[in-house]
Design an enzyme around this catalytic site. Structure first.
Site, PDB file in Angstrom:
ATOM      1  N   ASP A 169       0.904  -1.132  -0.118  1.00 13.50           N
ATOM      2  CA  ASP A 169      -0.083   0.007  -0.155  1.00 13.50           C
ATOM      3  C   ASP A 169       0.745   1.386   0.136  1.00 13.50           C
ATOM      4  OD1 ASP A 169      -1.674   1.968   0.336  1.00 13.50           O
ATOM      5  OD2 ASP A 169      -3.119   0.524   1.577  1.00 13.50           O
ATOM      6  N   HIS A 199      -2.739  -0.359  -2.775  1.00 14.46           N
ATOM      7  CA  HIS A 199      -3.933   0.048  -2.144  1.00 14.46           C
ATOM      8  C   HIS A 199      -5.057  -0.057  -3.413  1.00 14.46           C
ATOM      9  CE1 HIS A 199      -6.228   2.960   0.346  1.00 14.46           C
ATOM     10  NE2 HIS A 199      -6.513   3.430  -0.724  1.00 14.46           N
TER      11      HIS A 199
END
Length: 230
Positions: A169, A199
């Protein structure tokens, strides 16, 4: 399948729109779907519809309504993504939890004895707060941002919480992910799954989606709700 409804908010400042999708028969339970920074866009509405197709009554509240009602943005359009970041930085997170509480209550008044919450990105952060501040019966958070700064509330978790964490992420560094793991390890109410992805890997559409991992995470969430919202 869905329709737009209005929900009165607790601070009596107005009425918030929400997208409501109902199953063809009696609902198993209710689910609140919390938006990303992109608003209640076609992807969030499709996710809401998918829960209705599984037998739940689902609602996605328009949490940016105090800034601008009916925001719908596309993450693959840079200017629109930047606009979403701007909305996120300006909106009142505490009031949004009250708005989600109102949405949970609206589903309960429609006959849902149990109501769960699911959120993505910004919605994942808010979902974690729903697990500590609302009467959600079960909560699922996808790649929530800033969770390491919310861990002071971990003792308030009273109902099952499912976290999907993207190990790559770009908005949540490895150090922050490690803090979340360490703080919640051993809590029998919390289940954490990690995915080798960036993400928004479970976004409904767009360049960030990783279909195999999205399907895996969604299957886990479906099983989680089937167990805890029964």
């Amino acid at each position: 399948m869905g329709q737009k409804i209005e929900i009165a908010v607790p601070d009596k400042s107005g009425k918030m729109n929400a997208y409501l999708a109902a199953p063809s028969g009696q609902a198993k339970a209710g689910i609140v779907v919390i938006q990303e920074i992109l608003g209640v866009n076609p992807g969030i509405r499709a996710m809401t519809d998918s829960w209705a197709a599984k037998g739940y009554m689902a609602a996605a509240p328009d949490l940016f309504w105090r800034l601008k009602p009916n925001v719908e943005l596309d993450a693959d359009v840079p200017a629109q993504f930047q606009q979403g970041l701007d909305y996120m930085n300006k909106f009142d997170g505490d009031k949004s939890i009250d708005d989600i509480k109102a949405t949970i209550a609206a589903l309960r008044t429609r006959g849902c004895k149990k109501v769960g919450v699911i959120g993505y990105c910004l919605g994942g952060r808010l979902a974690f707060l729903c697990a500590t501040r609302t009467d959600s019966d079960a909560t699922a958070a996808y790649y929530g941002t800033g969770l390491d700064g919310l861990l002071g509330e971990k003792s308030k978790i009273r109902k099952p919480l499912l976290l999907h964490i993207a190990k790559q992420d770009k908005f949540v560094p490895a150090e922050a992910q490690a803090k979340v793991h360490a703080a919640l390890k051993g809590n029998p109410l919390v289940t954490i799954h990690d995915y080798d992805a960036d993400h928004a890997f479970a976004r409904h559409t767009g360049s960030s989606r990783v279909p195999a991992l999205a399907d895996q995470a969604d299957a886990r969430t479906a099983a989680f709700f089937a167990k805890h919202l029964a």
